[in-house]
Design an enzyme around this catalytic site. Sequence first.
Site, PDB file in Angstrom:
ATOM      1  N   GLY A  90       0.841  -1.202   0.000  1.00 39.17           N
ATOM      2  CA  GLY A  90       0.000   0.000   0.000  1.00 39.17           C
ATOM      3  C   GLY A  90       0.872   1.247   0.000  1.00 39.17           C
ATOM      4  O   GLY A  90       1.848   1.324   0.732  1.00 39.17           O
TER       5      GLY A  90
ATOM      6  N   VAL B 135      16.902   8.734  -1.500  1.00 39.41           N
ATOM      7  CA  VAL B 135      17.743   7.647  -2.040  1.00 39.41           C
ATOM      8  C   VAL B 135      18.460   8.135  -3.298  1.00 39.41           C
ATOM      9  O   VAL B 135      19.686   8.016  -3.438  1.00 39.41           O
ATOM     10  CB  VAL B 135      16.875   6.394  -2.370  1.00 39.41           C
ATOM     11  CG1 VAL B 135      17.645   5.412  -3.242  1.00 39.41           C
ATOM     12  CG2 VAL B 135      16.399   5.719  -1.086  1.00 39.41           C
ATOM     13  N   VAL B 136      17.679   8.710  -4.212  1.00 38.52           N
ATOM     14  CA  VAL B 136      18.244   9.114  -5.512  1.00 38.52           C
ATOM     15  C   VAL B 136      19.295  10.207  -5.327  1.00 38.52           C
ATOM     16  O   VAL B 136      20.414  10.113  -5.847  1.00 38.52           O
ATOM     17  CB  VAL B 136      17.109   9.588  -6.463  1.00 38.52           C
ATOM     18  CG1 VAL B 136      17.681  10.215  -7.732  1.00 38.52           C
ATOM     19  CG2 VAL B 136      16.194   8.408  -6.813  1.00 38.52           C
TER      20      VAL B 136
ATOM     21  N   ARG C 170       0.778  -4.953  -4.987  1.00 40.77           N
ATOM     22  CA  ARG C 170       0.996  -6.134  -4.147  1.00 40.77           C
ATOM     23  C   ARG C 170       1.198  -7.263  -5.155  1.00 40.77           C
ATOM     24  O   ARG C 170       0.325  -7.516  -5.968  1.00 40.77           O
ATOM     25  CB  ARG C 170      -0.234  -6.394  -3.274  1.00 40.77           C
ATOM     26  CG  ARG C 170      -0.622  -5.168  -2.417  1.00 40.77           C
ATOM     27  CD  ARG C 170      -1.713  -5.492  -1.437  1.00 40.77           C
ATOM     28  NE  ARG C 170      -2.331  -4.315  -0.859  1.00 40.77           N
ATOM     29  CZ  ARG C 170      -1.887  -3.664   0.221  1.00 40.77           C
ATOM     30  NH1 ARG C 170      -0.806  -4.076   0.838  1.00 40.77           N
ATOM     31  NH2 ARG C 170      -2.530  -2.612   0.686  1.00 40.77           N
TER      32      ARG C 170
ATOM     33  N   ASP D 215       5.920  -5.088   6.054  1.00 41.84           N
ATOM     34  CA  ASP D 215       6.550  -6.358   6.458  1.00 41.84           C
ATOM     35  C   ASP D 215       6.500  -7.406   5.347  1.00 41.84           C
ATOM     36  O   ASP D 215       7.443  -8.174   5.163  1.00 41.84           O
ATOM     37  CB  ASP D 215       5.914  -6.890   7.752  1.00 41.84           C
ATOM     38  CG  ASP D 215       4.427  -7.078   7.615  1.00 41.84           C
ATOM     39  OD1 ASP D 215       3.723  -6.088   7.351  1.00 41.84           O
ATOM     40  OD2 ASP D 215       3.953  -8.230   7.740  1.00 41.84           O
TER      41      ASP D 215
ATOM     42  N   THR E 231       4.404   2.392   5.447  1.00 41.97           N
ATOM     43  CA  THR E 231       3.005   1.963   5.479  1.00 41.97           C
ATOM     44  C   THR E 231       2.263   2.835   6.480  1.00 41.97           C
ATOM     45  O   THR E 231       2.818   3.156   7.538  1.00 41.97           O
ATOM     46  CB  THR E 231       2.839   0.474   5.864  1.00 41.97           C
ATOM     47  OG1 THR E 231       1.479   0.273   6.307  1.00 41.97           O
ATOM     48  CG2 THR E 231       3.745   0.017   6.991  1.00 41.97           C
TER      49      THR E 231
ATOM     50  N   ASP F  38       0.078   1.973   8.361  1.00 42.59           N
ATOM     51  CA  ASP F  38      -0.386   1.172   9.503  1.00 42.59           C
ATOM     52  C   ASP F  38       0.525   1.208  10.732  1.00 42.59           C
ATOM     53  O   ASP F  38       0.101   0.843  11.821  1.00 42.59           O
ATOM     54  CB  ASP F  38      -0.560  -0.295   9.079  1.00 42.59           C
ATOM     55  CG  ASP F  38      -1.789  -0.488   8.222  1.00 42.59           C
ATOM     56  OD1 ASP F  38      -2.640   0.417   8.211  1.00 42.59           O
ATOM     57  OD2 ASP F  38      -1.913  -1.539   7.577  1.00 42.59           O
TER      58      ASP F  38
ATOM     59  N   ASP G 201       2.887  -0.816  11.673  1.00 42.93           N
ATOM     60  CA  ASP G 201       2.724  -2.143  12.282  1.00 42.93           C
ATOM     61  C   ASP G 201       3.845  -3.116  11.927  1.00 42.93           C
ATOM     62  O   ASP G 201       3.629  -4.329  11.836  1.00 42.93           O
ATOM     63  CB  ASP G 201       1.369  -2.742  11.861  1.00 42.93           C
ATOM     64  CG  ASP G 201       1.283  -2.987  10.361  1.00 42.93           C
ATOM     65  OD1 ASP G 201       2.149  -2.477   9.614  1.00 42.93           O
ATOM     66  OD2 ASP G 201       0.347  -3.675   9.925  1.00 42.93           O
TER      67      ASP G 201
ATOM     68  N   ARG H  92     -17.552  15.481  14.102  1.00 44.12           N
ATOM     69  CA  ARG H  92     -17.939  15.899  15.456  1.00 44.12           C
ATOM     70  C   ARG H  92     -18.829  17.154  15.383  1.00 44.12           C
ATOM     71  O   ARG H  92     -19.805  17.282  16.115  1.00 44.12           O
ATOM     72  CB  ARG H  92     -16.686  16.165  16.283  1.00 44.12           C
ATOM     73  CG  ARG H  92     -16.924  16.564  17.717  1.00 44.12           C
ATOM     74  CD  ARG H  92     -17.475  15.451  18.590  1.00 44.12           C
ATOM     75  NE  ARG H  92     -16.443  14.629  19.187  1.00 44.12           N
ATOM     76  CZ  ARG H  92     -16.686  13.695  20.121  1.00 44.12           C
ATOM     77  NH1 ARG H  92     -17.922  13.450  20.545  1.00 44.12           N
ATOM     78  NH2 ARG H  92     -15.711  12.963  20.599  1.00 44.12           N
TER      79      ARG H  92
ATOM     80  N   ARG I 107      -6.335  -3.102   8.575  1.00 43.00           N
ATOM     81  CA  ARG I 107      -6.903  -4.454   8.436  1.00 43.00           C
ATOM     82  C   ARG I 107      -6.495  -5.311   9.626  1.00 43.00           C
ATOM     83  O   ARG I 107      -7.310  -5.981  10.237  1.00 43.00           O
ATOM     84  CB  ARG I 107      -6.371  -5.055   7.131  1.00 43.00           C
ATOM     85  CG  ARG I 107      -7.141  -6.230   6.621  1.00 43.00           C
ATOM     86  CD  ARG I 107      -6.565  -6.683   5.303  1.00 43.00           C
ATOM     87  NE  ARG I 107      -7.008  -5.869   4.189  1.00 43.00           N
ATOM     88  CZ  ARG I 107      -6.356  -5.743   3.029  1.00 43.00           C
ATOM     89  NH1 ARG I 107      -5.198  -6.337   2.866  1.00 43.00           N
ATOM     90  NH2 ARG I 107      -6.850  -5.014   2.066  1.00 43.00           N
TER      91      ARG I 107
ATOM     92  N   HIS J 161      -9.883   4.989   1.741  1.00 42.25           N
ATOM     93  CA  HIS J 161      -8.580   5.319   1.144  1.00 42.25           C
ATOM     94  C   HIS J 161      -8.242   6.799   1.181  1.00 42.25           C
ATOM     95  O   HIS J 161      -7.098   7.166   0.842  1.00 42.25           O
ATOM     96  CB  HIS J 161      -8.520   4.786  -0.288  1.00 42.25           C
ATOM     97  CG  HIS J 161      -8.389   3.289  -0.337  1.00 42.25           C
ATOM     98  ND1 HIS J 161      -9.458   2.456  -0.149  1.00 42.25           N
ATOM     99  CD2 HIS J 161      -7.298   2.494  -0.501  1.00 42.25           C
ATOM    100  CE1 HIS J 161      -9.039   1.192  -0.215  1.00 42.25           C
ATOM    101  NE2 HIS J 161      -7.739   1.188  -0.427  1.00 42.25           N
TER     102      HIS J 161
HETATM  103  O1  F6P Z   1      -1.483  -0.027   3.347  1.00 45.26           O
HETATM  104  C1  F6P Z   1      -2.109  -0.428   4.488  1.00 45.26           C
HETATM  105  C2  F6P Z   1      -3.606  -0.457   4.279  1.00 45.26           C
HETATM  106  O2  F6P Z   1      -4.060   0.825   3.913  1.00 45.26           O
HETATM  107  C3  F6P Z   1      -4.397  -0.985   5.460  1.00 45.26           C
HETATM  108  O3  F6P Z   1      -4.630  -0.023   6.453  1.00 45.26           O
HETATM  109  C4  F6P Z   1      -5.641  -1.420   4.774  1.00 45.26           C
HETATM  110  O4  F6P Z   1      -6.312  -2.376   5.551  1.00 45.26           O
HETATM  111  C5  F6P Z   1      -5.143  -1.997   3.477  1.00 45.26           C
HETATM  112  O5  F6P Z   1      -3.906  -1.337   3.223  1.00 45.26           O
HETATM  113  C6  F6P Z   1      -6.048  -1.798   2.301  1.00 45.26           C
HETATM  114  O6  F6P Z   1      -5.443  -2.330   1.181  1.00 45.26           O
HETATM  115  P1  F6P Z   1      -5.972  -2.152  -0.305  1.00 45.26           P
HETATM  116  O7  F6P Z   1      -5.758  -0.727  -0.694  1.00 45.26           O
HETATM  117  O8  F6P Z   1      -5.139  -3.072  -1.107  1.00 45.26           O
HETATM  118  O9  F6P Z   1      -7.417  -2.484  -0.267  1.00 45.26           O
END
Ligand code: F6P
Length: 324
Positions: A13, A25-26, A74, A105, A128, A130, A132, A157, A174, A254
Amino acid sequence: MGISHIAVLSSGGDAPGMNCAIRAVVRTALSKGIKVTGVKRGFAGLIKGDFQKMSLSSVGNILQRGGTILLTSRSPEFMDKKFREQAFNNLKENKVDALIVIGGDGSFNGAKNFGEEFNMPVIGIPGTIDNDISGTEYTIGFETAVQTAIDAVDRIRDTAHSHARTFLVEVMGRNSSAIALKVGVCTGAENILLPHEDVDYQRIADDVNRGVARGKESSIIIVAEGPKGGRSYQIQKTLKEEHKLDAHVAILGHIQRGGSPVATDRFVASQMGNLAVEALLEGKTAHVTVIRSGKTTIAPITECVTKQDMNFTEYKKLAQTLSI
Ligand code: F6P
């Protein structure tokens, strides 16, 4: 044999700040006389040989842009040895000596295996929304996603307060609680529902009713999307049917992945992109740029290939205490 040509890709993502890392980097590599190839669409582009030569100006005016100029994907194909071999041959043909992977990861797992299989130096940069990934306190994109969600919840709110309503606001994650927890604390949420936790409907109803009884005009419940996005609708239904509690649903989706990176993401990505190249030049391989005790450093990739959730679990209690 020294390193004279590096390839860089973004994977998984996208996350705000990936462009800052690519730029770092570049520019670091070119400043040291190292050639850089950009790989399009992550590991999928590595397999196809979808490469572009990176110049100083190819990364100009991108610092403030969300998404990734190298595009991402992905790539399940990369799990297959046959395709990894193809990817390696593409790098070899182009005389690339080392690979930098910006991603999560899953991407680091792919990079680790690839490096081991073909004896290719690899460095990962955690990117990412997340936050995580094991082995690092921070991943590029998290603070921007949190700020975007906070801005949205603040707006919700306003209207929730005006109409004396309860809202379930679903945020991304997720398998990750980090966004939900930080957003929950920062928006004064009355409750936060984590991805893999059973929903305590009675507690939600009690909290909302207690707030109403003391004159609160609105309640916000932050819902981490969990394995099945859109679960807020089921929660809404149960609250209505079993607890006579009306709640509106807002799914941020998104929206949280786009937008201009905030300062933290620009800064960390710039440091990490720079460090990734320096680490390669110092002969490091199979490492990831990480934040540890607030400092940017590097760690073995083996420490960064699993999900690490709940590092902010105490925030749930904090949100509940402060929104009483
Ligand atoms: O990149 C992480 C993330 O945004 C998560 O928070 C989310 O659950 C997942 O990717 C959604 O993935 P996709 O855009 O492939 O549906």
